[in-house]
Design a protein around this motif. Structure first.
Motif, PDB file in Angstrom:
ATOM      1  N   ASP A  71     -35.938  21.165  27.110  1.00  0.00           N
ATOM      2  CA  ASP A  71     -36.137  19.673  26.474  1.00  0.00           C
ATOM      3  C   ASP A  71     -35.953  19.796  25.145  1.00  0.00           C
ATOM      4  O   ASP A  71     -35.667  18.432  24.418  1.00  0.00           O
ATOM      5  CB  ASP A  71     -37.638  19.284  26.748  1.00  0.00           C
ATOM      6  N   PHE A  72     -35.540  20.803  24.417  1.00  0.00           N
ATOM      7  CA  PHE A  72     -35.084  20.836  23.077  1.00  0.00           C
ATOM      8  C   PHE A  72     -34.004  21.244  22.830  1.00  0.00           C
ATOM      9  O   PHE A  72     -33.180  21.580  21.678  1.00  0.00           O
ATOM     10  CB  PHE A  72     -36.069  21.704  22.193  1.00  0.00           C
ATOM     11  N   ASP A  73     -32.822  20.980  23.855  1.00  0.00           N
ATOM     12  CA  ASP A  73     -31.414  21.654  23.659  1.00  0.00           C
ATOM     13  C   ASP A  73     -30.971  20.266  22.682  1.00  0.00           C
ATOM     14  O   ASP A  73     -31.338  19.398  22.560  1.00  0.00           O
ATOM     15  CB  ASP A  73     -30.708  21.355  25.236  1.00  0.00           C
ATOM     16  N   THR A  74     -29.749  20.881  22.019  1.00  0.00           N
ATOM     17  CA  THR A  74     -28.994  19.900  21.215  1.00  0.00           C
ATOM     18  C   THR A  74     -28.654  18.526  21.845  1.00  0.00           C
ATOM     19  O   THR A  74     -28.500  17.652  21.011  1.00  0.00           O
ATOM     20  CB  THR A  74     -27.809  20.594  20.583  1.00  0.00           C
ATOM     21  N   ILE A  75     -28.372  18.579  23.053  1.00  0.00           N
ATOM     22  CA  ILE A  75     -27.845  17.322  23.619  1.00  0.00           C
ATOM     23  C   ILE A  75     -28.559  17.278  25.051  1.00  0.00           C
ATOM     24  O   ILE A  75     -28.654  18.136  26.030  1.00  0.00           O
ATOM     25  CB  ILE A  75     -26.154  17.141  24.156  1.00  0.00           C
TER      26      ILE A  75
END
Length: 332
Positions: A71-75
């Motif tokens: 849920d904290f990926d760059t996109i």
């Protein structure tokens, strides 16, 4: 996997290629599904995995391939719609783009929805030093998904400043920007000289909980997606990252002078003033926008911009405009 989908959705059976959200799934059911998947398989996938692979077959393939998403990926690929334009949404000052999931219901059949999130959420990585640097980074990330234009961009608050800088950067590269939506975002240097408010670490946690656990009525079924409830994937390091994002992003905004954009903007304005918050004027954008400035008023405050009712209005505007420009582009 089909059996898990059916259990959570309360259906007798679910085909392997069926879309979880098209069958009535929402964030609360999605969290339940991912919890049962962890219990059955031990896999620790974030909610992003279900957005990326919303059918039993695709999610099973993701597990088989050993891939993971967070849920904290760059996109965040919030919604993928075949043969539709793409809309890239830039995070607000918090650095997280979860709130844009409120627009996903309007994306169905109209556009694919992506949220850009700050690299600085990972405290082991260096945060951007300026909005210009952030815009260049996000343009490169966006072009890895969509190599050429026309592009559609959206940004809320701080994210509007970055989206505007991205659009100007794309113009300088010779690319076309079809739509630039700014959600209650204004150039800071023309506003009050008072110091920018920055939340405490406790307020950051409370804000994260508000967005993640969803304060909207869970009984309400209006067809729109909701931000995912906070799960075990959120750590102290993530909270540290969001706190740092607030601090660095607000500092960058105070130092930023926007470039001049040749194209148009759609300024979605919060019509209800928010107490103890500075407000901008649409004319503040005129020195930085050579094209048209179209104003759309929404009956909400700045902080309510992506709450259910306001997001429903904004989603209708965005879907209509993106479809119209996409159809026009296909004819050219």
């Amino acid at each position: 996997m089909c059996g898990l989908f059916a259990q959570v959705l309360g259906l007798p059976e679910v085909p392997a290629d069926a879309d979880f959200f098209a069958l009535g799934g929402h964030s609360l059911l999605a969290m339940r599904l991912m919890g049962r998947l962890r219990a059955e398989t031990g896999a620790r996938l974030g909610m992003q995995a279900l957005f990326q692979a919303p059918s039993p077959a695709r999610l099973a393939r993701l597990l088989d391939d050993g891939e993971s998403s967070h849920d904290f990926d760059t996109i965040l690929a919030i919604r993928s719609e075949p043969d539709t334009p793409k809309l890239f949404c830039v995070h607000p000052a918090s650095g997280i783009g979860w709130s844009y999931q409120a627009l996903a219901g309007h994306a169905v059949g109209s556009f694919s929805l992506y949220a850009l999130q700050a690299r600085g959420l990972d405290v082991s990585r260096e945060a951007a030093a300026s909005i210009e640097e952030m815009a260049d980074d996000y343009v490169a990330t966006m072009r890895s998904i969509q190599p050429s234009g026309p592009y559609n961009l959206l940004g809320w608050s701080f994210g509007g400043m970055v989206a505007h800088a991205m659009a100007a950067r794309l113009e300088a590269m010779g690319e076309r920007v079809d739509r630039l939506f700014l959600l209650d975002a204004y150039p800071f240097e023309r506003q009050s000289a008072e110091p920018l408010w920055c939340p405490s670490r406790r307020e950051v946690v409370e804000d994260l909980l508000r967005v993640a656990r969803n304060q909207y009525d869970p009984v309400e079924d209006d067809g729109l997606w909701r931000p995912p409830p906070l799960g075990t994937e959120v750590s102290e390091e993530h909270v540290d990252g969001i706190y740092r994002a607030y601090q660095t992003n607000l500092d960058m905004m105070a130092r930023h002078t926007p470039p001049v954009l040749k194209g148009d903007i759609v300024l979605v304005r919060a019509a209800i003033p928010e107490s103890d918050a500075r407000t901008g004027d649409p004319l503040d954008w005129r020195p930085y926008v050579e094209g048209d400035i179209r104003i759309v008023d929404i009956d909400c405050t700045h902080s309510e911009m992506l709450d259910t009712a306001a997001a429903n209005e904004i989603g209708t505007v965005v879907a209509r405009d993106v479809r119209a420009r996409g159809a026009r582009g296909a004819q050219e």
